[in-house]
Design a protein around this motif. Structure first.
Motif, mmCIF file in Angstrom:
data_model
loop_
_atom_site.group_PDB
_atom_site.id
_atom_site.type_symbol
_atom_site.label_atom_id
_atom_site.label_comp_id
_atom_site.label_asym_id
_atom_site.label_seq_id
_atom_site.Cartn_x
_atom_site.Cartn_y
_atom_site.Cartn_z
ATOM 1 N N ASP A 126 0.711 -1.340 -0.192
ATOM 2 C CA ASP A 126 0.036 0.030 0.115
ATOM 3 C C ASP A 126 0.829 1.141 0.133
ATOM 4 O OD1 ASP A 126 -2.350 -1.373 -0.045
ATOM 5 O OD2 ASP A 126 -2.580 -1.216 2.168
ATOM 6 N N PHE A 127 2.010 1.402 0.564
ATOM 7 C CA PHE A 127 2.767 2.579 0.735
ATOM 8 C C PHE A 127 3.932 2.464 -0.149
ATOM 9 C CE2 PHE A 127 0.774 2.718 4.858
ATOM 10 C CZ PHE A 127 0.503 4.270 4.785
ATOM 11 N N ARG B 30 -4.143 -7.659 8.022
ATOM 12 C CA ARG B 30 -4.347 -7.096 6.851
ATOM 13 C C ARG B 30 -4.627 -5.695 7.320
ATOM 14 N NH1 ARG B 30 -3.018 -10.156 3.431
ATOM 15 N NH2 ARG B 30 -3.342 -8.934 1.671
ATOM 16 N N GLU B 31 -3.501 -5.248 8.140
ATOM 17 C CA GLU B 31 -3.575 -3.538 8.496
ATOM 18 C C GLU B 31 -2.252 -3.157 8.828
ATOM 19 O OE1 GLU B 31 -6.144 -2.853 11.923
ATOM 20 O OE2 GLU B 31 -4.903 -3.798 13.317
ATOM 21 N N TRP B 32 -2.068 -1.716 8.788
ATOM 22 C CA TRP B 32 -0.751 -1.319 9.111
ATOM 23 C C TRP B 32 -0.753 -0.579 10.455
ATOM 24 C CZ3 TRP B 32 3.379 -0.917 5.840
ATOM 25 C CH2 TRP B 32 3.264 -1.266 4.438
ATOM 26 N N SER B 33 0.371 -0.499 11.022
ATOM 27 C CA SER B 33 0.629 0.299 12.204
ATOM 28 C C SER B 33 1.645 1.460 11.775
ATOM 29 C CB SER B 33 1.270 -0.538 13.258
ATOM 30 O OG SER B 33 2.655 -1.051 13.019
ATOM 31 N N LEU B 34 1.208 2.762 12.072
ATOM 32 C CA LEU B 34 1.886 3.852 11.572
ATOM 33 C C LEU B 34 2.738 4.344 12.912
ATOM 34 C CD1 LEU B 34 0.227 3.411 9.155
ATOM 35 C CD2 LEU B 34 0.304 5.777 8.971
ATOM 36 N N GLY C 175 -6.522 5.927 2.749
ATOM 37 C CA GLY C 175 -6.088 5.352 3.894
ATOM 38 C C GLY C 175 -6.585 5.835 5.307
ATOM 39 N N ALA C 176 -7.083 5.094 6.231
ATOM 40 C CA ALA C 176 -7.662 5.840 7.428
ATOM 41 C C ALA C 176 -6.949 4.796 8.778
ATOM 42 C CB ALA C 176 -9.071 5.819 7.468
ATOM 43 N N PHE C 177 -6.305 5.649 9.552
ATOM 44 C CA PHE C 177 -5.609 4.976 10.629
ATOM 45 C C PHE C 177 -6.028 5.812 11.819
ATOM 46 C CE2 PHE C 177 -3.386 5.048 6.578
ATOM 47 C CZ PHE C 177 -3.153 3.678 6.279
#
Length: 155
Positions: A6-7, A73-77, A101-103
């Motif tokens: 994604d990034f 299937r998710e990101w940690s920022l 993208g929503a975090f």
């Protein structure tokens, strides 16, 4: 559905226009602007990356570590700044079918508990937009307090 790539759009070098509220919790506070540069590079075959933001006019740097969890299937920022030298609590989320993208995560600001939201949008080969907002009322209202407009640096 989010993927480990994604990034990928963010890898490389960017010029960045930052706009920040003078008070992150006051929707009526003034905006200040400042330039920065960003450099992002991939790790873990794309399932992680690091970017460093250099803010020469203010003599500080920022760093984001992004990690993809293949099971959730998710990101940690994860954000840090040379001003504090600490890693802030992560925000977690994913990209939707619309390419945005929503975090979300929890933190404190000026002694108050805040819900944090990062949004990524306007993604193309040469542009991207990131914005941060805080909520102190259980996500009923949000104060957008930091916006970054990215333009890819010419090679």
């Amino acid at each position: 559905m989010s993927t480990a790539h994604d990034f990928d759009f963010f890898h490389g070098e960017w010029d960045t226009l930052n706009r920040q509220r003078t008070d992150f919790l006051d929707p009526d506070s003034e905006w200040k602007e400042f330039p920065a540069t960003n450099r992002c590079w991939p790790l873990f075959d794309g399932a992680a990356n690091i970017d460093e933001m250099d803010v020469p006019g203010q003599d500080w740097k920022g760093l984001t570590l992004r990690l993809f969890d293949p099971v959730a299937r998710e990101w940690s920022l994860n954000w840090s700044s040379s001003r504090s030298g600490r890693l802030f609590p992560p925000v977690l989320g994913r990209f939707g079918a619309d390419g945005r993208g929503a975090f979300h995560g929890d933190d404190t600001h000026d002694g108050k508990d805040v819900r944090v939201r990062f949004l990524w949008s306007g993604i193309s080969a040469t542009t991207a937009r990131w914005e941060q907002a805080f909520s102190v009322d259980g996500e009923r209202t949000w104060v957008t307090n930091w916006i970054m407009e990215f333009s890819r640096r010419a090679c």
